[in-house]
Design a protein around this motif. Sequence first.
Motif, PDB file in Angstrom:
ATOM      1  N   SER A 335      10.840  14.707  21.674  1.00  8.73           N
ATOM      2  CA  SER A 335      10.315  13.601  20.807  1.00  8.73           C
ATOM      3  C   SER A 335      10.208  12.235  21.315  1.00  8.73           C
ATOM      4  N   GLY A 336       9.306  11.484  20.894  1.00  8.77           N
ATOM      5  CA  GLY A 336       9.054  10.186  21.311  1.00  8.77           C
ATOM      6  C   GLY A 336       8.302  10.143  22.715  1.00  8.77           C
ATOM      7  N   HIS A 347      10.661  14.887  14.480  1.00 14.31           N
ATOM      8  CA  HIS A 347      11.341  14.509  13.196  1.00 14.31           C
ATOM      9  C   HIS A 347      10.948  14.681  11.915  1.00 14.31           C
ATOM     10  N   GLY A 348      11.773  15.466  10.967  1.00 11.78           N
ATOM     11  CA  GLY A 348      11.031  15.750   9.796  1.00 11.78           C
ATOM     12  C   GLY A 348      10.362  14.860   9.180  1.00 11.78           C
ATOM     13  N   ASP A 349      10.620  13.457   9.052  1.00 11.37           N
ATOM     14  CA  ASP A 349       9.970  12.606   8.160  1.00 11.37           C
ATOM     15  C   ASP A 349       8.646  11.805   8.968  1.00 11.37           C
ATOM     16  N   ALA A 369       5.721  18.269  12.674  1.00 16.19           N
ATOM     17  CA  ALA A 369       7.120  18.061  11.798  1.00 16.19           C
ATOM     18  C   ALA A 369       6.635  18.952  10.592  1.00 16.19           C
ATOM     19  N   THR A 370       5.595  19.467  10.335  1.00 14.45           N
ATOM     20  CA  THR A 370       5.297  20.087   9.113  1.00 14.45           C
ATOM     21  C   THR A 370       4.750  21.346   9.200  1.00 14.45           C
ATOM     22  N   HIS A 371       4.188  22.109  10.205  1.00  9.82           N
ATOM     23  CA  HIS A 371       3.987  23.205  10.585  1.00  9.82           C
ATOM     24  C   HIS A 371       5.039  24.306  10.590  1.00  9.82           C
ATOM     25  N   MET A 492      18.284  18.904  15.114  1.00 10.59           N
ATOM     26  CA  MET A 492      18.190  18.711  13.860  1.00 10.59           C
ATOM     27  C   MET A 492      17.268  17.959  13.223  1.00 10.59           C
ATOM     28  N   LYS A 493      16.665  18.160  11.990  1.00 14.55           N
ATOM     29  CA  LYS A 493      15.389  17.949  11.679  1.00 14.55           C
ATOM     30  C   LYS A 493      15.207  16.567  11.455  1.00 14.55           C
ATOM     31  N   ARG A 494      16.242  16.001  11.026  1.00 19.02           N
ATOM     32  CA  ARG A 494      15.998  14.467  10.582  1.00 19.02           C
ATOM     33  C   ARG A 494      17.344  13.651  11.209  1.00 19.02           C
ATOM     34  N   ASP A 495      17.906  14.128  12.151  1.00 20.31           N
ATOM     35  CA  ASP A 495      18.763  13.198  13.045  1.00 20.31           C
ATOM     36  C   ASP A 495      18.940  13.808  14.358  1.00 20.31           C
ATOM     37  N   TYR A 496      19.854  13.147  15.144  1.00 17.18           N
ATOM     38  CA  TYR A 496      20.552  14.029  16.147  1.00 17.18           C
ATOM     39  C   TYR A 496      21.937  13.749  16.257  1.00 17.18           C
TER      40      TYR A 496
END
Length: 562
Positions: A335-336, A347-349, A369-371, A492-496
């Motif tokens: 990510s990033g 990230h899920g968002d 993030a969405t598939h 984690m989908k929305r965090d680390y």
Amino acid sequence: MRTYIINTIFLLSFLGYMSCDDYLDRQPLNNPSDGTFLSTEVELNMAVAGCYIGLWSEYQVFPLHLSFDAVTDIGFERNGSGLQAVGRSDHDARTDYIVQVWKNLYSAISKCNYVVTNMDRGTGNINADVMATARAEVRFLRSLYYHYLIELYGDVPLITSPLSLSDSESPRTPKKDIVDFIIEELEESVPDLPVQNDPESGRATQGAALTLMSRVALYNERWDVAINAAQRVMALEGEEYIINPSYMDLFQYAGEDSKEIIFSVQYLENAKTHSLFRLFGSRLARAHTNKKPTYQLTDTWECVDGLQIDESPLFDPQNPYENRDPRLGFTLAVSGSTYLGFQYETHGDSLMCWNYNLDPARRVPNLEATHAYATFTGVGWRKYADNLDKDAINNSELNTIIFRYAEVLLNYAEAKIEAGQIDNTVLEAINKVRQRESVNMPPITTMDQNELRNAVRRERKYEFAGEGLRLFDIRRWRIAEDVMNLPVLGRMKRDYPSKPPRVDELGTAYYDDIPIAAPGESADFKMRLVERRSFDPSRDYLWPIPYIEMDTNEKMVQNPKY
């Protein structure tokens, strides 16, 4: 440049011998009716080329030598298949992956046996040096195929000539005897192989034979043989072999001619291609990400100060990929980062991301993030996914490496450490790998045997992740029972996690105090549980002999607990 591969395609139509319904060497080839095949140089060259085709072996379009990482602690197969079953230790003697590997390797060996046995038909018609080189190439290839067999299955039948149906039942040969055979074959072949290294020719060289010898000897605790073989390759450093300044280039088209590459599998459009872009690449790039690294692998690499992430003050849990060994970013899409021309963000968002393949760049829906099938672990393999293949996701011509010079150096260092011959050359070998220009990690300085043992084992994980060597390492170090009883995790989908995991002396991450989602539970703020695994040390250090061999060969004995 790659005309040798084209020759193999001509061979397919000329001989029609590339299918082999029986797995052992019962009827390997349809011999020409006059019994004179291999009596000319053209015929010999084509037959030798046919022996290289075993390097193209695949499992569900996945190059065989790279598939092995998917059944280790650093890889995961998303598709329900035999590969996934082996990763979970749910396999048996009928699992298609295990059967296919055995079949492919013995089919390749049968072709080698035919050539070695019958090539003397060309005596008097073919230049003696050409004959000697051809024989050495085939013996090298046969040794490579047997190397894989004995490391996967243990004792196997050692077949060195074509068999008739009347003598087709063969008992298993002790692994140690096959190791002796391989080392002798390679030693005798080296003088007849060329010294010059041409990474894009795909042909065996002295360096390739010696590297295989060093690997086989290392894996089987023949320390002095491993040291000597590696030293003979190291003597060619500079002239024939180097540590490539750019680590990433080794796994892209840009580095196919690197002198770090000792032996690789050659691909060419209209001859043979592979699907690694589709298997490894992101959904955004129209790929499927079927083969994934485990999330735990991201926590393996040190920080740039040379300390593990649970010890280094440079590690920031909320920015976990910063200040890390550059090989993390060269090996994995995280990510990033920018991956295949897209902003890679799991990230899920993050519902939109940048497509840098467009001019100007444009925001697009973020499938990562969405598939539903995109982010099982939250990371992807970057090695062998080159954006030059974006319009041919199933037809990559990118060569895949079997041996490179970094392995020679680490083979040498490990063998010296285990032999108790620790000196400055051990540190020099490890640090040449750690300190290539694009990596430049702090040098290893300890002379303590146990610390060096752990250092070289970590280094192999950092350096070779995604290249198919991990399975053999965790088996020979007898750590598979530890690392393969851990679950496969996703991010984690929305965090680390708020803190790093515990990382042991071999670079294995343990999430003792970090929450992991239960099956069916939200993974927004917990590590995702991708797969539970198990490993039985009394069974799983070897694969089973395929059922068809047990059914057709009364002399065959099965491995324990299968």
